[in-house]
Design a protein around this motif. Sequence first.
Motif, PDB file in Angstrom:
ATOM      1  N   LEU A 237       0.791  -1.091   0.030  1.00 18.39           N
ATOM      2  CA  LEU A 237       0.071   0.017   0.126  1.00 18.39           C
ATOM      3  C   LEU A 237       0.802   1.229   0.117  1.00 18.39           C
ATOM      4  N   GLY A 238       2.115   1.349   0.904  1.00 13.10           N
ATOM      5  CA  GLY A 238       2.742   2.670   1.055  1.00 13.10           C
ATOM      6  C   GLY A 238       3.351   2.886  -0.407  1.00 13.10           C
ATOM      7  N   ALA A 239       3.951   1.815  -1.129  1.00 20.00           N
ATOM      8  CA  ALA A 239       4.788   2.140  -2.260  1.00 20.00           C
ATOM      9  C   ALA A 239       3.933   2.538  -3.342  1.00 20.00           C
ATOM     10  N   THR A 240       2.690   1.874  -3.290  1.00 23.68           N
ATOM     11  CA  THR A 240       1.665   2.275  -4.463  1.00 23.68           C
ATOM     12  C   THR A 240       1.061   3.635  -4.365  1.00 23.68           C
ATOM     13  N   LEU A 241       0.810   3.828  -3.109  1.00 16.88           N
ATOM     14  CA  LEU A 241       0.232   5.301  -3.003  1.00 16.88           C
ATOM     15  C   LEU A 241       1.243   6.317  -3.221  1.00 16.88           C
TER      16      LEU A 241
ATOM     17  N   LEU B 142       5.259  -0.661  -7.275  1.00 12.60           N
ATOM     18  CA  LEU B 142       4.230  -1.017  -6.600  1.00 12.60           C
ATOM     19  C   LEU B 142       4.610  -1.518  -5.206  1.00 12.60           C
ATOM     20  N   THR B 143       5.685  -2.255  -5.078  1.00 12.32           N
ATOM     21  CA  THR B 143       6.139  -2.849  -3.840  1.00 12.32           C
ATOM     22  C   THR B 143       7.322  -2.206  -3.150  1.00 12.32           C
ATOM     23  N   GLY B 144       7.874  -1.138  -3.881  1.00 11.86           N
ATOM     24  CA  GLY B 144       9.040  -0.632  -3.229  1.00 11.86           C
ATOM     25  C   GLY B 144      10.243  -1.498  -3.051  1.00 11.86           C
ATOM     26  N   ARG B 145      10.220  -2.777  -3.510  1.00 13.87           N
ATOM     27  CA  ARG B 145      11.517  -3.573  -3.550  1.00 13.87           C
ATOM     28  C   ARG B 145      12.629  -2.944  -4.620  1.00 13.87           C
ATOM     29  N   THR B 146      13.682  -3.299  -4.263  1.00 20.82           N
ATOM     30  CA  THR B 146      14.804  -2.679  -5.013  1.00 20.82           C
ATOM     31  C   THR B 146      15.854  -3.551  -5.441  1.00 20.82           C
ATOM     32  N   GLY B 147      16.556  -3.388  -6.573  1.00 16.21           N
ATOM     33  CA  GLY B 147      17.466  -4.149  -7.249  1.00 16.21           C
ATOM     34  C   GLY B 147      16.926  -4.550  -8.526  1.00 16.21           C
TER      35      GLY B 147
END
Length: 243
Positions: A110-114, A184-189
């Motif tokens: 939610l946080g990354a998407t918003l 959408l998730t904030g996942r990096t790499g």
Amino acid sequence: MILSSSPQFSLHRVGDDLVALYLVGTPEGITVIDAGIPGQWRDFLAELRAMGRPLADVKGVILTHGDSDHIGFAERLRRDHGVPVFVHEADAARAKGGPKPKNASQKMRLGATLGFFGHMIRKGGLRTTHLVEVEEIVSGQTLDLPGSPLIIGMPGHSPGSVAVSIPAVDAVFVGDALTTRSVLTGRTGPQPAPFTDEPAEALASLEALLPTGAKWVLPGHGTPWSGGVAAAVTAVQRAAQAA
């Protein structure tokens, strides 16, 4: 933001890890790769000023694909300043506002998407002006633009997704063929990009990047990758297997 420079060539990023576009400066002029979202126009002009270059030095915009968060101010450059905009023939209709297929449900936090959609709203992403005219290009074509950009077909994210190889700055610009930060998730790499039409096809297309041998792998979303194209492709493949 300058990423690298030499006496004749320079490589610049405009934007941030949410949405970015790139400039390649040469003595002959400037090539722009993607046009972000409309509100990045001021950031784009600020980068030109920092380079000490007038808007008239911009000779062309290459779109890695026709999605709204990549066409940004491209029509403004074309309409008001006569800058040609290049897009693969399979994405020309998309860049002009044609229909886009509905993607499968996406993993998200939610946080990354918003955060991403809030950024889009603040930067005018809901007011994108689609292209009226484009210069259609094909895979394997070397364009008569500063840096002699080579077009590499990367179907999957969209039918006409491309990467742009510019050896003069040791870079390949990949659009959404891969990402280094999921919006959408904030996942990096390095990892597959969300909102991809055909995920399996997009993954297979990554092999086309390897012959460039580029140091810089520059996505439309995420941190610039300077660890080499082979390492980036391997990381995306591993991320896809783990997902």
